[in-house]
Every structure is written in C-alpha cells, then in structure tokens.
Design an enzyme around this catalytic site. Structure first.
Site, PDB file in Angstrom:
ATOM      1  CE  LYS A 159      -2.137 -11.393 -12.970  1.00 54.30           C
ATOM      2  NZ  LYS A 159      -2.022 -11.019 -11.788  1.00 54.30           N
TER       3      LYS A 159
ATOM      4  CB  CYS B 273      -9.270  -7.809  -7.369  1.00 57.14           C
ATOM      5  SG  CYS B 273      -7.595  -7.463  -7.476  1.00 57.14           S
TER       6      CYS B 273
ATOM      7  CB  SER C 267       3.048 -15.494  10.026  1.00 55.77           C
ATOM      8  OG  SER C 267       3.259 -14.945   9.375  1.00 55.77           O
TER       9      SER C 267
ATOM     10  CD  GLN D 255      -7.983  -5.019  -3.183  1.00 57.27           C
ATOM     11  OE1 GLN D 255      -8.554  -4.170  -2.543  1.00 57.27           O
ATOM     12  NE2 GLN D 255      -8.133  -6.372  -3.608  1.00 57.27           N
TER      13      GLN D 255
ATOM     14  N   GLY E  60      -5.064  -3.601  -2.648  1.00 57.57           N
ATOM     15  CA  GLY E  60      -4.616  -5.126  -3.590  1.00 57.57           C
ATOM     16  C   GLY E  60      -3.399  -5.093  -4.144  1.00 57.57           C
TER      17      GLY E  60
ATOM     18  N   GLY F 230      -1.887 -12.636   5.890  1.00 56.63           N
ATOM     19  CA  GLY F 230      -1.964 -11.457   4.695  1.00 56.63           C
ATOM     20  C   GLY F 230      -3.341 -11.063   4.521  1.00 56.63           C
ATOM     21  CB  ALA F 231      -3.821  -7.976   2.444  1.00 57.13           C
TER      22      ALA F 231
ATOM     23  NE  ARG G 190      -6.519 -15.198 -10.499  1.00 54.75           N
ATOM     24  CZ  ARG G 190      -5.909 -14.074 -10.292  1.00 54.75           C
ATOM     25  NH1 ARG G 190      -4.989 -13.465 -11.374  1.00 54.75           N
ATOM     26  NH2 ARG G 190      -5.493 -13.340  -8.991  1.00 54.75           N
TER      27      ARG G 190
ATOM     28  CG  HIS H 285      -9.266  -1.758  -7.342  1.00 59.42           C
ATOM     29  ND1 HIS H 285      -8.617  -1.998  -6.016  1.00 59.42           N
ATOM     30  CD2 HIS H 285      -9.030  -3.227  -7.889  1.00 59.42           C
ATOM     31  CE1 HIS H 285      -7.282  -2.802  -6.238  1.00 59.42           C
ATOM     32  NE2 HIS H 285      -7.955  -3.677  -6.981  1.00 59.42           N
TER      33      HIS H 285
ATOM     34  NE  ARG I  15      -1.754  -0.837  -7.180  1.00 65.06           N
ATOM     35  CZ  ARG I  15      -2.162  -2.274  -7.275  1.00 65.06           C
ATOM     36  NH1 ARG I  15      -2.842  -2.676  -6.331  1.00 65.06           N
ATOM     37  NH2 ARG I  15      -1.194  -3.086  -7.417  1.00 65.06           N
TER      38      ARG I  15
HETATM   39  N1  LIG Z   1      -4.755  -8.392  -2.241  1.00 63.97           N
HETATM   40  C1  LIG Z   1      -5.671  -8.402  -2.840  1.00 63.97           C
HETATM   41  O1  LIG Z   1      -7.095  -7.686  -2.893  1.00 63.97           O
HETATM   42  C2  LIG Z   1      -5.792  -9.535  -3.786  1.00 63.97           C
HETATM   43  C3  LIG Z   1      -6.552 -10.006  -4.502  1.00 63.97           C
HETATM   44  C4  LIG Z   1      -6.852 -10.948  -5.593  1.00 63.97           C
HETATM   45  C5  LIG Z   1      -5.714 -11.850  -5.604  1.00 63.97           C
HETATM   46  N2  LIG Z   1      -4.719 -11.697  -3.785  1.00 63.97           N
HETATM   47  C6  LIG Z   1      -3.523 -12.725  -4.318  1.00 63.97           C
HETATM   48  O2  LIG Z   1      -3.438 -13.276  -2.915  1.00 63.97           O
HETATM   49  C7  LIG Z   1      -2.461 -13.455  -2.430  1.00 63.97           C
HETATM   50  C8  LIG Z   1      -1.563 -13.047  -1.674  1.00 63.97           C
HETATM   51  O3  LIG Z   1      -2.013 -11.455  -1.208  1.00 63.97           O
HETATM   52  P1  LIG Z   1      -1.783 -10.499   0.069  1.00 63.97           P
HETATM   53  O4  LIG Z   1      -2.604  -9.241  -0.823  1.00 63.97           O
HETATM   54  O5  LIG Z   1      -2.875 -11.157   1.013  1.00 63.97           O
HETATM   55  O6  LIG Z   1      -0.506 -10.776   0.171  1.00 63.97           O
HETATM   56  P2  LIG Z   1      -0.348 -10.238   1.629  1.00 63.97           P
HETATM   57  O7  LIG Z   1      -1.158  -9.301   2.813  1.00 63.97           O
HETATM   58  O8  LIG Z   1       1.519  -9.947   1.201  1.00 63.97           O
HETATM   59  O9  LIG Z   1       0.288 -11.794   2.707  1.00 63.97           O
HETATM   60  C9  LIG Z   1       0.792 -12.602   1.525  1.00 63.97           C
HETATM   61  C10 LIG Z   1       0.450 -14.379   2.593  1.00 63.97           C
HETATM   62  O10 LIG Z   1       1.578 -14.970   2.282  1.00 63.97           O
HETATM   63  C11 LIG Z   1       2.036 -15.627   3.029  1.00 63.97           C
HETATM   64  N3  LIG Z   1       3.701 -16.008   2.797  1.00 63.97           N
HETATM   65  C12 LIG Z   1       4.105 -15.476   2.094  1.00 63.97           C
HETATM   66  N4  LIG Z   1       4.719 -16.445   1.854  1.00 63.97           N
HETATM   67  C13 LIG Z   1       5.229 -17.738   2.535  1.00 63.97           C
HETATM   68  C14 LIG Z   1       5.212 -18.808   2.060  1.00 63.97           C
HETATM   69  N5  LIG Z   1       6.853 -19.650   1.626  1.00 63.97           N
HETATM   70  N6  LIG Z   1       4.587 -20.632   3.075  1.00 63.97           N
HETATM   71  C15 LIG Z   1       3.558 -19.387   3.335  1.00 63.97           C
HETATM   72  N7  LIG Z   1       2.816 -18.996   3.751  1.00 63.97           N
HETATM   73  C16 LIG Z   1       3.793 -17.821   2.794  1.00 63.97           C
HETATM   74  C17 LIG Z   1       2.331 -14.792   4.302  1.00 63.97           C
HETATM   75  O11 LIG Z   1       2.830 -14.971   5.335  1.00 63.97           O
HETATM   76  P3  LIG Z   1       3.662 -14.739   6.014  1.00 63.97           P
HETATM   77  O12 LIG Z   1       2.476 -13.798   6.698  1.00 63.97           O
HETATM   78  O13 LIG Z   1       3.995 -15.333   7.148  1.00 63.97           O
HETATM   79  O14 LIG Z   1       4.778 -14.610   5.454  1.00 63.97           O
HETATM   80  C18 LIG Z   1       1.352 -14.115   4.121  1.00 63.97           C
HETATM   81  O15 LIG Z   1      -0.031 -14.520   5.009  1.00 63.97           O
HETATM   82  C19 LIG Z   1      -1.317 -13.055  -3.743  1.00 63.97           C
HETATM   83  O16 LIG Z   1      -1.569 -14.370  -4.504  1.00 63.97           O
HETATM   84  C20 LIG Z   1      -2.157 -12.068  -4.468  1.00 63.97           C
HETATM   85  O17 LIG Z   1      -1.576 -11.772  -6.018  1.00 63.97           O
HETATM   86  C21 LIG Z   1      -5.107 -10.810  -3.499  1.00 63.97           C
END
Ligand SMILES: NC(=O)c1ccc[n+]([C@@H]2O[C@H](COP(=O)([O-])OP(=O)(O)OC[C@H]3O[C@@H](n4cnc5c(N)ncnc54)[C@H](OP(=O)(O)O)[C@@H]3O)[C@@H](O)[C@H]2O)c1
Length: 387
Positions: free
Chosen positions: A266, A182, A90, A370, A213, A62-63, A149, A295, A288
């Site tokens: 939050k 974030c 993956s 972020q 985000g 993921g991101a 949290r 951000h 957004r």
């Molecule tokens: N983006 C941000 O800036 C940010 C900031 C703070 C917190 N967060 C939090 O971090 C988390 C991920 O965010 P993201 O932005 O990185 O999302 P993302 O790009 O959609 O990535 C999601 C990740 O979770 C994995 N995943 C989904 N379902 C799964 C499962 N059943 N078992 C194992 N892995 C699984 C995905 O794997 P696959 O690719 O294999 O599906 C991918 O690696 C969320 O809880 C989000 O709220 C994000």
C-alpha cells in the site's frame, strides 16, 4: 460557506522549534492532560448550523469512528444534522456529540437519505457495498478503508499534499474520495515537502506501528495482554496469533507472492498515486510494535539533487502539519507519545546519509497519531475541502 477553524483548548501546543526545557514541560503537560481527556468533553463546540451539511459516521463505535467525533468537535466542523451508523451489534446504543445524545442506527440501504457527507470507517467490505450506493444517492463519501484507494478516478487525498486532486467534488453531490493508508499519510507528510523541493528518487521505509491501526479490539488486547504478562498469566491471543505485549512482529496484513505484505505494498502504490509518478523507487518493511496509538517510521531518502541538513530542517519546519523535534544535544527526538492525540506529524533525526559520498541522501524519523492524522483528522480535513 465560511469554515471557522478554531484551535481546541484541550489540544497541546504544537512543539515547533521547542527548546529542550519547553519540550520537557510540553511532554509533561501532554502526559498530564492525556488521561483526563475523555471523548466529547472538548470545550469548543462543533458548529451546528442550518446551512451546514448533514453528516453520517459509518462505523461510529470503532476506533476511527470515535475519533471522528472528537476531531469534528475540535475543528468546529459545521453540520446541520448527524447520523450515527454501525452494525446491528451497536444499534440502539447512545453516542454523545456536541452536547446531544444520538442513538446509533444499524447501517442499511436507506441510511443515506438526506446525507451530504458520509465518513466511512467500517472496513473495506462495508465500503464496497455501501459507498457506491451512498454516492448514487448524492452523498459524498470520504472512505477510510482501502476499498477505493487505487481505483482510477477516485481521488486519494492528503490535504497538505494534494488537495487539488479533489477536483470539483462537493458535499451533497455524490462521489467517493479515499483516505490513504495511515502509514502512507505519516510518511508523506514528512517526505513530500522534501520531494517538492528537490525530488526523491528512492525511499526506504521502516515502520513501527501501533495497536490502534488494527482497531479498538487490538488496543483492548494489548492492554489486557500487558496486564496478563505482568501478572504471570498466559496472554490472550484473539486478535493476533502472537503475544503482542513486550514483543513485536511483522505487520499482520496478508503476505504477497513477492514477500511484501499488503501494508508495505500500500505504501509503495499509494505514494506513486499521490505523487503522480512511477519514477520513485520505494521499499518498505512494516512492523507492529506494542505501542497504543501512534506510528513511528524511519525514512531513508535518495534525493535527485543536493540538500544540506540545515536546508532540510528549514523546509520541514515551514511545512503545514509538520513539527520538528530535533535536539541532538539532549538526544530528544519524536516519540509516539509526542504524537498521540496531536494533529501534527513530528519529524527529527534529520541527518545526511553517511553511506553516500554526496549530499543526496537524507535520513528522517517520523511519528504521527495514526488514528488522528492517519485516519480521522485527514478524513475530516478532506470533508472541509468539500464545503
Ligand atoms: N484504526 C486505524 O487507525 C485506521 C486507519 C486508517 C483506516 N482504518 C480503516 O477504518 C476502518 C475501521 O477501522 P477501525 O480501526 O475503526 O476498526 P474497529 O475499531 O474495529 O471498528 C469497526 C467499526 O465498523 C463497524 N462495522 C463492522 N461491521 C459493520 C457492519 N456490517 N455494518 C455497519 N458497521 C459495521 C463496527 O460497528 P460495531 O461496533 O457495531 O461492530 C465499528 O464501528 C477499517 O477499514 C480500517 O482499515 C483504520
């Protein structure tokens, strides 16, 4: 264990107190470097060492997961072994880290055997299911989701703000630590030094939040829509129900009965937990905007006592993890591009609130990456506290 925190040679210098010409060249330098900075090509190598912890990345595709790998490399984080975990989608894919190929494994109940630190970023439901399970097996979990949290007893940590709240938690001894939202992290990196100096009674926040985000898929959709709109095509709307390119909209998190969405609430609740007080009034409007990955936030602060602009600048310029870009003469203030791919939170537009008769009001404009400080970097800094 001695941590070697070496600056990564592919990071831009921190623009603390830059002059306008050096700001321009720093901005140009950032733009020049950004496209040529692929993941895992940083010259500083992460510290593979026999007495380091075994680290698992949950959500590595993921991101945030990809950013974990970059940040661990940049900070030369010591590790004995790495485990790359994601969903079945993956599993089997290759991930490069520190010059080695790793195969992504599907997350399951057995994934945490021998793991000392797990960095979770796979969504709240995965954290709720696997976080406690990992902690019970002696893995210390640093969780990026909102799952824990506000759970009593779970520390909610910004290392520059409240590192002491981590208590005696250590790698390999179990326990869960939560990474704040974030937007909360970015706001509090700027507001906390002011709060510690004079006290903040009320904070009015407006956010301008990037696609990152909402994860990798949202970033991909913004890029695709931008191309589609420019080509005169109907934009694809799979992630958000609206056109995102060349538009903005109220944050996509669920709306509560009080008219505030979850992201806004939050910010309110997490700030009170991190500052350990109910005696601060906070309101937020989260929006957004079509920005890729940093951000911006406007903060209006009501202070408990007088604070001049010059004193506020002095406080912020010596705050850890904060850089000032505050050049009124050249109308040069923080932008999301300044913050993108950088560790620091950038603060400018530091000015007295003229709607008040006293010197107890202050306005700030803040930008922070972020995915980095709002997620991966903050979590890795927490992991460093566990060593
Ligand atoms: N983006 C941000 O800036 C940010 C900031 C703070 C917190 N967060 C939090 O971090 C988390 C991920 O965010 P993201 O932005 O990185 O999302 P993302 O790009 O959609 O990535 C999601 C990740 O979770 C994995 N995943 C989904 N379902 C799964 C499962 N059943 N078992 C194992 N892995 C699984 C995905 O794997 P696959 O690719 O294999 O599906 C991918 O690696 C969320 O809880 C989000 O709220 C994000």
């Amino acid at each position: 264990m001695q941590l070697q925190l070496q600056p990564c040679s592919c990071q831009s210098p921190s623009p603390r107190h830059l002059t306008s010409s050096s700001l321009r060249s720093a901005a140009l330098e950032q733009r020049r470097r950004r496209p040529s900075r692929p993941a895992n090509k940083c010259v500083v190598r992460a510290g593979k060492t026999a007495d380091g912890p075994t680290v698992a990345i949950v959500g590595v595709s993921g991101a945030v997961g990809k950013e974990f790998l970059r940040v661990l490399t940049e900070r030369n984080f010591p590790y004995k072994d790495m485990k790359m975990l994601a969903s079945a989608r993956s599993a089997g894919k290759q991930v490069d880290f520190d010059g080695q190929h790793y195969t992504v494994e599907e997350l399951n109940e057995q994934s945490f055997k021998g793991v000392d630190i797990a960095l979770f970023s796979a969504g709240g439901s995965i954290s709720k299911k696997f976080g406690p399970l990992a902690a019970d097996q002696g893995t210390t979990v640093v969780d990026n989701s909102s799952a824990f949290r506000m759970t009593e007893g779970v520390p909610l940590i910004i290392p520059e703000v409240n590192p002491e709240d981590i208590g005696s938690l250590k790698a390999g001894q179990g326990g869960i630590i939560a990474n704040p939202n974030c937007s909360t992290i970015i706001a509090l990196m700027a507001a906390t030094p002011i709060h510690k100096a004079v006290g903040i009674k009320r904070m009015v926040i407006s956010t301008y939040q990037a696609a990152s985000g909402a994860g990798q898929a949202a970033m991909d959709e913004l890029e695709l829509q931008t191309r589609e709109v420019l080509e005169g095509k109907q934009p694809t709307t799979q992630i958000f129900p609206f056109q995102y390119a060349f538009n903005l909209f109220s944050h996509n998190s669920p709306m509560g009965p009080n008219g505030y969405n979850e992201e806004e609430m939050k910010m309110v609740k997490e700030t009170k937990k991190i500052w350990k007080t109910e005696d601060v009034a906070i309101t937020a409007t989260c929006i957004r905007v079509p920005i890729m990955r940093a951000h911006a936030e406007s903060l209006n602060l009501e202070l408990a006592s007088d604070l001049s602009e010059s004193k506020a600048k002095e406080i912020l310029s010596s705050a850890a993890g904060v850089s000032l870009i505050d050049d009124r003469e050249h109308n040069r203030f923080p932008t999301p591009l300044d913050a993108s791919n950088n560790d620091d939170v950038y603060v400018g537009r530091i000015r007295r609130d003229i709607s008040r008769q006293d010197e107890c009001g202050l306005d700030l404009f803040v930008c922070g990456d972020q995915i980095k400080k709002g997620a991966a970097l903050n979590a890795v800094q927490i992991a460093e506290l566990l060593l």
